[in-house]
Design a protein around this motif. Structure first.
Motif, mmCIF file in Angstrom:
data_model
loop_
_atom_site.group_PDB
_atom_site.id
_atom_site.type_symbol
_atom_site.label_atom_id
_atom_site.label_comp_id
_atom_site.label_asym_id
_atom_site.label_seq_id
_atom_site.Cartn_x
_atom_site.Cartn_y
_atom_site.Cartn_z
ATOM 1 N N THR A 454 62.680 -6.889 53.583
ATOM 2 C CA THR A 454 63.454 -8.061 53.155
ATOM 3 C C THR A 454 63.462 -9.121 54.248
ATOM 4 O OG1 THR A 454 64.877 -6.693 51.762
ATOM 5 C CG2 THR A 454 65.713 -8.871 52.369
ATOM 6 N N LEU A 455 63.647 -8.698 55.482
ATOM 7 C CA LEU A 455 63.685 -9.647 56.598
ATOM 8 C C LEU A 455 62.351 -10.369 56.731
ATOM 9 C CD1 LEU A 455 65.000 -10.934 59.031
ATOM 10 C CD2 LEU A 455 64.405 -8.903 60.375
ATOM 11 N N GLY A 456 61.233 -9.639 56.630
ATOM 12 C CA GLY A 456 59.927 -10.286 56.718
ATOM 13 C C GLY A 456 59.731 -11.316 55.622
ATOM 14 N N ARG A 457 60.146 -10.970 54.408
ATOM 15 C CA ARG A 457 60.006 -11.905 53.287
ATOM 16 C C ARG A 457 60.885 -13.136 53.490
ATOM 17 N NH1 ARG A 457 63.321 -12.027 49.041
ATOM 18 N NH2 ARG A 457 64.043 -9.903 49.437
ATOM 19 N N ARG A 458 62.118 -12.938 53.989
ATOM 20 C CA ARG A 458 63.026 -14.068 54.166
ATOM 21 C C ARG A 458 62.592 -14.954 55.344
ATOM 22 N NH1 ARG A 458 65.460 -16.149 50.393
ATOM 23 N NH2 ARG A 458 67.173 -16.880 51.694
ATOM 24 N N ILE A 459 62.023 -14.356 56.383
ATOM 25 C CA ILE A 459 61.521 -15.172 57.497
ATOM 26 C C ILE A 459 60.359 -16.031 57.019
ATOM 27 C CG2 ILE A 459 60.276 -15.073 59.688
ATOM 28 C CD1 ILE A 459 62.056 -12.749 60.502
ATOM 29 N N ASP A 460 59.448 -15.446 56.236
ATOM 30 C CA ASP A 460 58.334 -16.233 55.686
ATOM 31 C C ASP A 460 58.870 -17.381 54.841
ATOM 32 O OD1 ASP A 460 56.479 -14.639 56.915
ATOM 33 O OD2 ASP A 460 56.075 -13.391 55.143
ATOM 34 N N TRP A 461 59.882 -17.103 54.030
ATOM 35 C CA TRP A 461 60.510 -18.148 53.203
ATOM 36 C C TRP A 461 61.086 -19.255 54.082
ATOM 37 C CZ3 TRP A 461 65.724 -19.470 53.446
ATOM 38 C CH2 TRP A 461 66.145 -20.415 52.508
ATOM 39 N N ALA A 462 61.817 -18.863 55.124
ATOM 40 C CA ALA A 462 62.479 -19.853 55.980
ATOM 41 C C ALA A 462 61.471 -20.722 56.722
ATOM 42 C CB ALA A 462 63.414 -19.158 56.968
#
Length: 600
Positions: A454-462
């Motif tokens: 989840t963190l990897g996906r949200r960092i990519d989003w940000a």
């Protein structure tokens, strides 16, 4: 060749002259950055020269070179006739320099700060008494000489910083965004001081500003982009590009202005769109050629031409140069939460909220409700009690009395549980400056308890959403002010909070960045995120569904933007702005008193 209103005439008699000025920074582990790239520019005595441009344009670098704080990589800069590379020491005591974060000593009193800077500048004791009296009268600080600087409001701190710059009468004044984070009344006071100095003493003033209405008050304006001079001249010179292209669009009945804005901002024939007095101020790509632009059904109920202002020309020129990202709005995918449907429920309820510091009541009996998916604004002059209220709502400061319910939790009794549902962006940049952009996001994501995937996906989003991909490895402290704000908001949104608290989210950001911020915020609200925001940009309050205006810790007024604007409506001013209403309220009834300073 650059076409300007004045060219480069007057170099010989200028207070500041840059010729082919270059400044390259080489951050560790990153590509070199050309902050200034062959800049040629002059500023004249007895005039206010404004330097404007988007984040990273080189404005602050230029100011620091002029003040002798940096040495250019190439080219030449003279200030008061002295070359900054070889002779700045000969004129340093004739330059008044006020950086974005002026170095006041908050534990010292107003008088002690003045004494300290008088000592630094070598002002003889015999000259100080009269000089101090004049400065205190000019800045309105006469009643507060024994007050600690840390207990002054933001606006009063800026005035004290300016007074410290003027302890020894300068031949040139350099001001780097002197009004950022300052309420409209204090901004007006600071400009009165600047023009008094120019008209009475004939000094030259060079300043940068993020408020483009202030550019219209300058004698001469230089527009920078990527370290180069795009254009320069008096403010009227810039309007030539946008004449017959600026219109006010009235939203369709029942449509929120910010939703109409989102629809217009995504059109290919629209350069710029922003909310103005409940309507959408729109700059079209081409002149209308005698016909009104065609608008889609269901978005607008009317359209009329309007006179350009400097901000119209600024955004038009920069968009044409490729600054900023022209995105497809509305951005329904800004959050991964489902779009808001059904009747919104109340997610923040405040009643009788009071905060006392000893015998002093910083907040007194505040009450309001905010529903899911709403944007709610807290407005007020510096020292009104906004930030104290804000910190209580976030659970960062305990209330003395009253009720606060956030996301169904009583914040006075279950603050930790409520905080997991909140995102918070502080007024001052509070991330780790030495860590990279990506490391900051990873740290905060782990602090919010996000799993690895989840963190990897949200960092990519940000990184994608906030245009930080190319800066992911840069130290956060090296980012321009607007990009720091982007990073701070990205960190606040990583865990997809239900309620987002934004304390002056666009302070120091350029107009292009502010537009992107508010389109994002609108997208969050459409997805069901509740937003509570403080701001000193009164035009940004138009994005709010409801707001309160505070003074002395109390509510002066509350309502929708339309209801707030009506406070200032008169025969002489039939179409007032929120700033008109703010000034009418706070100037007549709520101008902060000494007791309120430092508590708002």
């Amino acid at each position: 060749m650059l076409a300007t209103a004045t060219g480069n005439a007057g170099m010989e008699r200028s207070v500041m002259a840059a010729r082919g000025l270059c400044m390259t920074f080489s951050p560790k582990g990153a590509r070199p950055v050309n902050a200034l790239d062959g800049l040629t520019l002059a500023a004249q005595p007895g005039r206010v020269t404004g330097i404007v441009g988007p984040d990273g344009a080189g404005k602050t670098t230029l100011m620091r070179i002029a003040a002798g704080m940096l040495m250019p990589t190439a080219g030449h800069m003279t200030v008061l006739g002295a070359d900054v590379a070889t002779g700045i020491d000969s004129v340093r005591d004739r330059i008044g320099y006020m950086p974005q974060q002026f170095g006041l000593y908050e534990d010292l009193t107003v008088q002690e700060n003045l004494d300290f800077y008088a000592d630094l500048q070598g002002v003889p004791p015999s000259e100080r008494t009269g000089r101090y009296a004049h400065l205190m009268h000019m800045t309105g600080l006469e009643p507060f000489t024994d007050r600690q600087a840390g207990r002054l409001s933001g606006g009063m701190k800026q005035k004290l910083g300016l007074a410290c710059c003027l302890v020894k009468s300068p031949g040139m004044l350099i001001l780097d965004e002197p009004t950022v984070g300052v309420d409209p009344l204090s901004r007006r006071d600071l400009w009165d001081i600047v023009y008094t100095l120019v008209e009475r003493d004939g000094i030259g003033v060079v300043l940068t500003t993020a408020y483009l209405d202030e550019a219209e008050r300058c004698h001469h304006v230089a527009l920078l982009h990527e370290g180069k001079l795009l254009d320069e001249g008096p403010p009227d010179w810039f309007y030539r590009r946008v004449r017959q292209r600026v219109y006010l669009v009235t939203p369709a009945s029942g449509m929120k202005p910010r939703d109409a804005l989102s629809s217009l901002a995504g059109r290919t024939d629209v350069i710029d769109a922003t909310i103005s007095c409940g309507r959408i101020r729109t700059v079209f790509r081409q002149p209308a050629s005698g016909l009104l632009p065609t608008l889609p059904d269901g978005v607008a109920s009317g359209i009329s031409p309007v006179r350009p202002v400097f901000e119209d020309a600024f955004v038009d020129r920069l968009v044409s140069e490729g600054a900023g990202r022209k995105r497809d709005w509305p951005a329904d995918g800004l959050t991964e939460a489902p779009p808001l449907t059904g009747d919104p429920t109340v997610v923040v309820r405040v009643a009788g909220l009071t905060k006392r510091f000893g015998a002093f009541a910083a907040v007194q009996g505040i009450g309001f409700e905010v529903r899911r998916g709403e944007i709610f604004g807290l407005l007020g002059a510096n020292g009104a009690g906004k930030t104290t209220t804000f910190r209580m709502l976030c659970g960062l400061l305990p209330a003395s009395s009253g009720e606060i319910t956030v996301a169904g939790r009583d914040l006075r009794h279950s603050p930790a549980e409520a905080r997991t549902r909140l995102g918070y962006m502080a007024q001052k940049f509070s991330l780790y400056r030495q860590l990279s952009v990506e490391s900051n996001l990873r740290f905060y994501g782990k602090a919010y308890g996000l799993g690895r995937k989840t963190l990897g996906r949200r960092i990519d989003w940000a990184l994608d959403e906030f245009d930080l991909k190319t800066r992911r490895r840069l130290p956060a402290g090296s980012l321009p002010g607007g990009y720091r704000q982007r990073l701070a908001m990205a960190a606040a949104m990583l865990h997809e909070p239900d309620i987002l608290f934004l304390d002056e989210p666009t302070s120091g950001a350029d107009p292009l960045a502010r537009r992107e911020f508010w389109l994002r915020i609108s997208g969050f609200a459409r997805s069901g995120v509740t937003v509570i925001v403080t701001t000193h940009f009164m035009e940004e309050a138009e994005f709010c569904d409801h707001m309160i205006i505070m003074a002395h810790g109390r509510t002066l007024a509350k309502g929708t933007p339309t209801e707030i604007r009506s406070i200032a409506r008169s025969e002489a001013n039939p179409d007032p702005t929120i700033e008109d209403a703010f000034i009418a309220l706070t100037d007549e009834r709520g101008h902060p008193q000494p007791e309120a300073f430092g508590n708002g």
